[in-house]
Design an enzyme around this catalytic site. Structure first.
Site, mmCIF file in Angstrom:
data_model
loop_
_atom_site.group_PDB
_atom_site.id
_atom_site.type_symbol
_atom_site.label_atom_id
_atom_site.label_comp_id
_atom_site.label_asym_id
_atom_site.label_seq_id
_atom_site.Cartn_x
_atom_site.Cartn_y
_atom_site.Cartn_z
ATOM 1 N N TYR A 1 -10.124 11.476 10.255
ATOM 2 C CA TYR A 1 -11.062 11.293 11.528
ATOM 3 C C TYR A 1 -10.334 11.226 12.690
ATOM 4 C CZ TYR A 1 -10.320 6.154 10.583
ATOM 5 O OH TYR A 1 -9.695 5.051 10.220
ATOM 6 N N ARG B 1 3.729 -4.411 17.593
ATOM 7 C CA ARG B 1 2.980 -4.501 19.061
ATOM 8 C C ARG B 1 4.045 -4.791 20.294
ATOM 9 N NH1 ARG B 1 -2.413 -7.229 16.690
ATOM 10 N NH2 ARG B 1 -0.976 -8.366 15.204
ATOM 11 N N GLY C 1 0.777 -1.205 -0.020
ATOM 12 C CA GLY C 1 0.057 -0.016 0.001
ATOM 13 C C GLY C 1 0.673 1.485 -0.007
ATOM 14 N N LEU C 2 0.540 2.083 0.836
ATOM 15 C CA LEU C 2 1.007 3.470 0.983
ATOM 16 C C LEU C 2 2.449 3.430 1.297
ATOM 17 C CD1 LEU C 2 -2.054 5.577 2.273
ATOM 18 C CD2 LEU C 2 -0.985 5.679 -0.177
HETATM 19 C C1 HXC Z 1 -15.138 -7.263 13.864
HETATM 20 C C2 HXC Z 1 -13.004 -8.282 13.675
HETATM 21 C C3 HXC Z 1 -12.664 -8.096 12.478
HETATM 22 C C4 HXC Z 1 -13.819 -7.555 11.722
HETATM 23 C C5 HXC Z 1 -10.724 -9.185 13.155
HETATM 24 N N1 HXC Z 1 -11.678 -9.021 14.165
HETATM 25 N N2 HXC Z 1 -11.578 -8.609 12.132
HETATM 26 N N3 HXC Z 1 -13.874 -7.900 14.597
HETATM 27 N N4 HXC Z 1 -14.888 -7.148 12.713
HETATM 28 N N5 HXC Z 1 -13.728 -7.111 10.514
HETATM 29 C C6 HXC Z 1 -11.549 -9.338 15.811
HETATM 30 C C7 HXC Z 1 -11.223 -10.724 15.739
HETATM 31 O O1 HXC Z 1 -12.264 -11.483 15.628
HETATM 32 C C8 HXC Z 1 -10.313 -10.857 17.108
HETATM 33 O O2 HXC Z 1 -10.969 -11.001 18.282
HETATM 34 C C9 HXC Z 1 -9.452 -9.484 17.001
HETATM 35 O O3 HXC Z 1 -10.031 -8.790 16.165
HETATM 36 C C10 HXC Z 1 -7.902 -10.206 16.476
HETATM 37 O O4 HXC Z 1 -8.203 -10.504 15.226
HETATM 38 P P1 HXC Z 1 -7.178 -11.333 14.556
HETATM 39 O O5 HXC Z 1 -7.245 -11.490 13.263
HETATM 40 O O6 HXC Z 1 -6.348 -12.348 15.361
HETATM 41 O O7 HXC Z 1 -5.916 -9.925 14.555
HETATM 42 P P2 HXC Z 1 -4.499 -9.996 13.855
HETATM 43 O O8 HXC Z 1 -4.043 -11.207 12.855
HETATM 44 O O9 HXC Z 1 -3.686 -9.359 14.881
HETATM 45 O O10 HXC Z 1 -4.704 -8.783 12.758
HETATM 46 C C11 HXC Z 1 -5.286 -7.569 13.104
HETATM 47 C C12 HXC Z 1 -6.240 -6.938 12.120
HETATM 48 C C13 HXC Z 1 -6.021 -7.420 10.580
HETATM 49 C C14 HXC Z 1 -6.346 -5.443 12.546
HETATM 50 C C15 HXC Z 1 -7.602 -7.685 12.620
HETATM 51 O O11 HXC Z 1 -7.322 -6.598 9.873
HETATM 52 C C16 HXC Z 1 -4.816 -6.841 10.054
HETATM 53 O O12 HXC Z 1 -3.993 -7.548 9.999
HETATM 54 N N6 HXC Z 1 -4.914 -5.579 9.540
HETATM 55 C C17 HXC Z 1 -3.771 -5.005 8.988
HETATM 56 C C18 HXC Z 1 -3.785 -4.182 7.596
HETATM 57 C C19 HXC Z 1 -4.845 -3.160 7.691
HETATM 58 O O13 HXC Z 1 -5.818 -3.231 8.470
HETATM 59 N N7 HXC Z 1 -4.892 -2.244 6.756
HETATM 60 C C20 HXC Z 1 -6.096 -1.254 6.689
HETATM 61 C C21 HXC Z 1 -5.303 0.112 7.227
HETATM 62 S S1 HXC Z 1 -6.366 1.326 6.469
HETATM 63 P P3 HXC Z 1 -11.510 -12.189 18.915
HETATM 64 O O14 HXC Z 1 -11.977 -11.540 20.476
HETATM 65 O O15 HXC Z 1 -12.584 -12.906 17.985
HETATM 66 O O16 HXC Z 1 -10.278 -12.974 19.501
HETATM 67 C C22 HXC Z 1 -6.677 2.367 7.492
HETATM 68 C C23 HXC Z 1 -7.252 4.002 7.268
HETATM 69 C C24 HXC Z 1 -8.351 3.819 6.219
HETATM 70 O O17 HXC Z 1 -6.088 2.345 8.607
HETATM 71 C C25 HXC Z 1 -8.965 5.114 6.137
HETATM 72 C C26 HXC Z 1 -9.942 4.592 4.804
HETATM 73 C C27 HXC Z 1 -10.284 5.823 4.023
HETATM 74 P P1 NAP Z 2 -1.948 -1.541 4.373
HETATM 75 O O1 NAP Z 2 -1.333 -1.690 2.850
HETATM 76 O O2 NAP Z 2 -2.866 -2.510 4.811
HETATM 77 O O3 NAP Z 2 -0.763 -1.251 5.288
HETATM 78 C C1 NAP Z 2 -0.780 -1.281 6.618
HETATM 79 C C2 NAP Z 2 0.664 -2.207 6.711
HETATM 80 O O4 NAP Z 2 0.834 -2.407 8.211
HETATM 81 C C3 NAP Z 2 0.981 -3.600 6.170
HETATM 82 O O5 NAP Z 2 2.020 -3.286 5.153
HETATM 83 C C4 NAP Z 2 0.988 -4.344 7.385
HETATM 84 O O6 NAP Z 2 2.052 -5.511 6.943
HETATM 85 C C5 NAP Z 2 1.411 -3.315 8.377
HETATM 86 N N1 NAP Z 2 1.274 -3.805 9.650
HETATM 87 C C6 NAP Z 2 0.178 -4.245 9.921
HETATM 88 N N2 NAP Z 2 0.074 -4.592 11.183
HETATM 89 C C7 NAP Z 2 1.311 -4.799 11.680
HETATM 90 C C8 NAP Z 2 2.094 -4.877 12.868
HETATM 91 N N3 NAP Z 2 1.504 -5.386 14.073
HETATM 92 N N4 NAP Z 2 3.579 -5.107 12.900
HETATM 93 C C9 NAP Z 2 4.145 -4.342 11.940
HETATM 94 N N5 NAP Z 2 3.553 -4.071 10.626
HETATM 95 C C10 NAP Z 2 2.005 -4.033 10.508
HETATM 96 O O7 NAP Z 2 -2.798 -0.316 4.298
HETATM 97 P P2 NAP Z 2 -2.643 1.350 3.759
HETATM 98 O O8 NAP Z 2 -3.863 1.907 2.994
HETATM 99 O O9 NAP Z 2 -1.414 1.270 2.701
HETATM 100 O O10 NAP Z 2 -2.339 1.905 4.971
HETATM 101 C C11 NAP Z 2 -1.061 2.736 5.240
HETATM 102 C C12 NAP Z 2 -1.231 3.804 6.307
HETATM 103 O O11 NAP Z 2 -2.179 4.931 5.580
HETATM 104 C C13 NAP Z 2 -1.848 3.293 7.581
HETATM 105 O O12 NAP Z 2 -1.546 4.072 8.779
HETATM 106 C C14 NAP Z 2 -3.639 3.830 7.379
HETATM 107 O O13 NAP Z 2 -4.123 3.924 8.557
HETATM 108 C C15 NAP Z 2 -3.117 4.942 6.488
HETATM 109 N N6 NAP Z 2 -4.301 5.544 5.946
HETATM 110 C C16 NAP Z 2 -4.734 5.020 4.879
HETATM 111 C C17 NAP Z 2 -5.775 5.395 4.089
HETATM 112 C C18 NAP Z 2 -5.970 4.742 2.607
HETATM 113 O O14 NAP Z 2 -7.192 5.199 2.201
HETATM 114 N N7 NAP Z 2 -5.576 3.981 2.301
HETATM 115 C C19 NAP Z 2 -6.464 6.433 4.544
HETATM 116 C C20 NAP Z 2 -6.355 7.056 5.646
HETATM 117 C C21 NAP Z 2 -4.843 6.616 6.297
HETATM 118 P P3 NAP Z 2 1.746 -6.836 7.531
HETATM 119 O O15 NAP Z 2 0.352 -7.189 7.182
HETATM 120 O O16 NAP Z 2 2.723 -7.761 6.662
HETATM 121 O O17 NAP Z 2 2.134 -6.726 8.907
#
Ligand code: HXC
Ligand code: NAP
Length: 284
Positions: free
Chosen positions: A148, A68, A20-21
Site C-alpha cells: 500500500y 528516530r 520478524g523479517l
Molecule cells: C492508536 C496508538 C496505538 C494504537 C500507540 N498509539 N499504539 N494510537 N492506536 N494501537 C499512540 C500512543 O497512544 C501514543 O500517542 C503514540 O502512539 C506513541 O505511542 P508509544 O507507545 O509511546 O510509542 P513507542 O513506544 O514509540 O512505540 C511505537 C509504536 C509501537 C509504533 C506505537 O507499536 C512499536 O514499537 N512498534 C514497533 C513494531 C511494529 O509496529 N511492528 C509492525 C510492523 S508491520 P499519545 O498521544 O497517547 O502519546 C508493518 C507492515 C504490515 O509495518 C503490513 C501487514 C500486512
Molecule cells: P517486527 O518484527 O515488529 O519488526 C519491526 C522491527 O523494527 C523490530 O525489530 C523493532 O525492534 C524495530 N524497530 C521499531 N522501532 C524502531 C526504532 N525506533 N528504532 C530501531 N528499531 C526499531 O515486524 P515485521 O513484520 O518483521 O516487519 C519488518 C518490516 O517488514 C517492516 O518494515 C514492515 O513494515 C515490513 N512489512 C511487514 C509485513 C508483514 O506482513 N510482516 C508486511 C509488509 C511490510 P525494537 O522494538 O526492539 O526496536
C-alpha cells in the site's frame, strides 16, 4: 540457486534485525557469507539473533539504537565500522505500525510511526550515503516498504504507515537517480502478509479476520520468510547490479487481487460458470 558465498565480503547494517523479517534476513544473509550489524531498540532480541548467527558459524554484532534519533544512528554507524570496517549495504527494515481509525489518532501517534519509518529510513540512508560519497566507496540500500506504499493506493486504518511508506518509496526512487553517479543503488521490497509477532499482534485483530485474509488471497496462503529473505539477498548481491530504483512486490498476487475490477468473480461457483457457458453454447 544461490552460491554459498553470494554475500561474502559484505558488511550489512540492518535495522530491526532482532525480530520478524529482519531477523530472518539477518540469518539468511549471514548464511550467504555477509557480516551482519543489527540495530533496534531492545537489546535482548538483537543479542539472541547474533548468538544464533554465531552458533551457525557466521559473523554478527549489534547495538541498541532508536532510528528516530539521528545522533544515535551516527553512533551506531561508527560502532558498526569499528566492528567490521566499511559497511557496504544498509537494509531499512525497522518499522512501527498499528491499526486505528484515523479520526481518533493523536498527533503523537502519527509522529511515532512516521518518525520510525520515514525519518528513521532517512537518518540511516543519509548517515551511510554521506560516508559512501565522501569516501568514494559506493553502496547499496534496500528499503522494506508495503504494497500500500504505492502513492495511488494507500490503505485505510494504517494511515501513518501508508504516508510514511509512500515517502520511503519516493526516497528510494529519487535517490536511485541522484546517487547513481556515486555508485550507490537503492531498491525496495513490498511484502504482502508474512506472519510475524510484530505485525500480527498489531494488525490481525482476530482469528476470523486472519482466515478471511488468507481466504481472499489468490494463493490462499501467507508468505514464507525464506521467500522474502532470498529476494532481499538477490537484490543486495552483484547479480542485481543494474537494478536501481525498483520496488519488487512479493505478495503472491494479493495486491492485484484487490485492484482488478472483476476479481471478485473468484467467488462465482463452478456451477454458475458452467451454466453461463452452456447458455452461450445454446445461443451460438
Ligand atoms: C492508536 C496508538 C496505538 C494504537 C500507540 N498509539 N499504539 N494510537 N492506536 N494501537 C499512540 C500512543 O497512544 C501514543 O500517542 C503514540 O502512539 C506513541 O505511542 P508509544 O507507545 O509511546 O510509542 P513507542 O513506544 O514509540 O512505540 C511505537 C509504536 C509501537 C509504533 C506505537 O507499536 C512499536 O514499537 N512498534 C514497533 C513494531 C511494529 O509496529 N511492528 C509492525 C510492523 S508491520 P499519545 O498521544 O497517547 O502519546 C508493518 C507492515 C504490515 O509495518 C503490513 C501487514 C500486512
Ligand atoms: P517486527 O518484527 O515488529 O519488526 C519491526 C522491527 O523494527 C523490530 O525489530 C523493532 O525492534 C524495530 N524497530 C521499531 N522501532 C524502531 C526504532 N525506533 N528504532 C530501531 N528499531 C526499531 O515486524 P515485521 O513484520 O518483521 O516487519 C519488518 C518490516 O517488514 C517492516 O518494515 C514492515 O513494515 C515490513 N512489512 C511487514 C509485513 C508483514 O506482513 N510482516 C508486511 C509488509 C511490510 P525494537 O522494538 O526492539 O526496536
Amino acid at each position: 540457486m544461490f552460491q554459498e558465498n553470494l554475500l561474502k565480503g559484505r558488511a550489512i547494517f540492518l535495522t530491526g534485525g532482532g525480530t520478524g523479517l529482519g531477523r530472518s534476513m539477518a540469518l539468511r544473509f549471514a548464511e550467504l557469507g555477509a557480516r551482519m550489524f543489527l540495530v533496534g531498540r531492545r537489546e535482548e532480541p538483537l543479542r539472541e539473533t547474533c548468538e544464533e548467527i554465531h552458533r551457525a558459524g557466521g559473523a554478527a554484532a549489534f547495538t541498541t539504537c532508536d532510528v528516530r534519533d539521528y545522533g544515535a544512528v551516527e553512533a551506531a554507524a561508527a560502532k558498526a565500522e569499528e566492528q567490521f570496517g566499511e559497511i557496504n549495504a544498509l537494509v531499512n527494515n525497522a518499522a512501527g505500525n498499528f491499526m486505528a481509525r484515523t479520526e481518533k489518532l493523536t498527533p503523537n501517534a502519527f509522529n511515532a510511526v512516521v518518525g520510525i519509518v520515514l525519518n528513521g529510513t532517512f537518518h540511516c540512508t543519509q548517515v551511510f550515503g554521506k560516508r559512501w560519497i565522501s569516501r568514494k566507496l559506493g553502496g547499496n540500500v534496500l528499503n522494506i516498504v508495503t504494497t500500500y506504499a504505492a502513492a495511488n493506493c494507500g490503505s485505510g486504518f494504517v494511515v501513518p504507515s501508508a504516508c510514511a511508506k509512500a515517502g520511503v518509496l519516493a526516497m528510494t526512487t529519487s535517490l536511485a537517480v541522484e546517487w547513481a553517479k556515486f555508485h550507490i543503488r537503492l531498491n525496495a521490497i513490498a511484502p504482502g502478509p508474512f506472519p510475524t509477532e510484530g505485525a500480527w499482534s498489531r494488525l490481525m485483530p482476530s482469528k476470523p479476520f486472519e482466515e478471511h485474509t488468507k481466504d481472499k488471497h489468490p494463493m490462499k496462503r501467507f508468505g514464507k520468510h525464506e521467500e522474502l529473505a532470498n529476494l532481499a539477498a538477490f537484490l543486495l548481491s552483484d547479480m542485481a547490479e543494474f537494478i536501481n530504483g525498483e520496488c519488487v512486490v512479493i505478495d503472491g498476487g494479493q495486491w492485484l487481487r484487490g485492484a482488478g475490477e472483476f476479481n471478485d468473480l473468484l467467488m462465482l461457483p463452478e456451477a454458475a460458470w458452467e451454466a453461463m457457458e452452456a447458455a452461450r453454447a445454446k445461443k451460438s
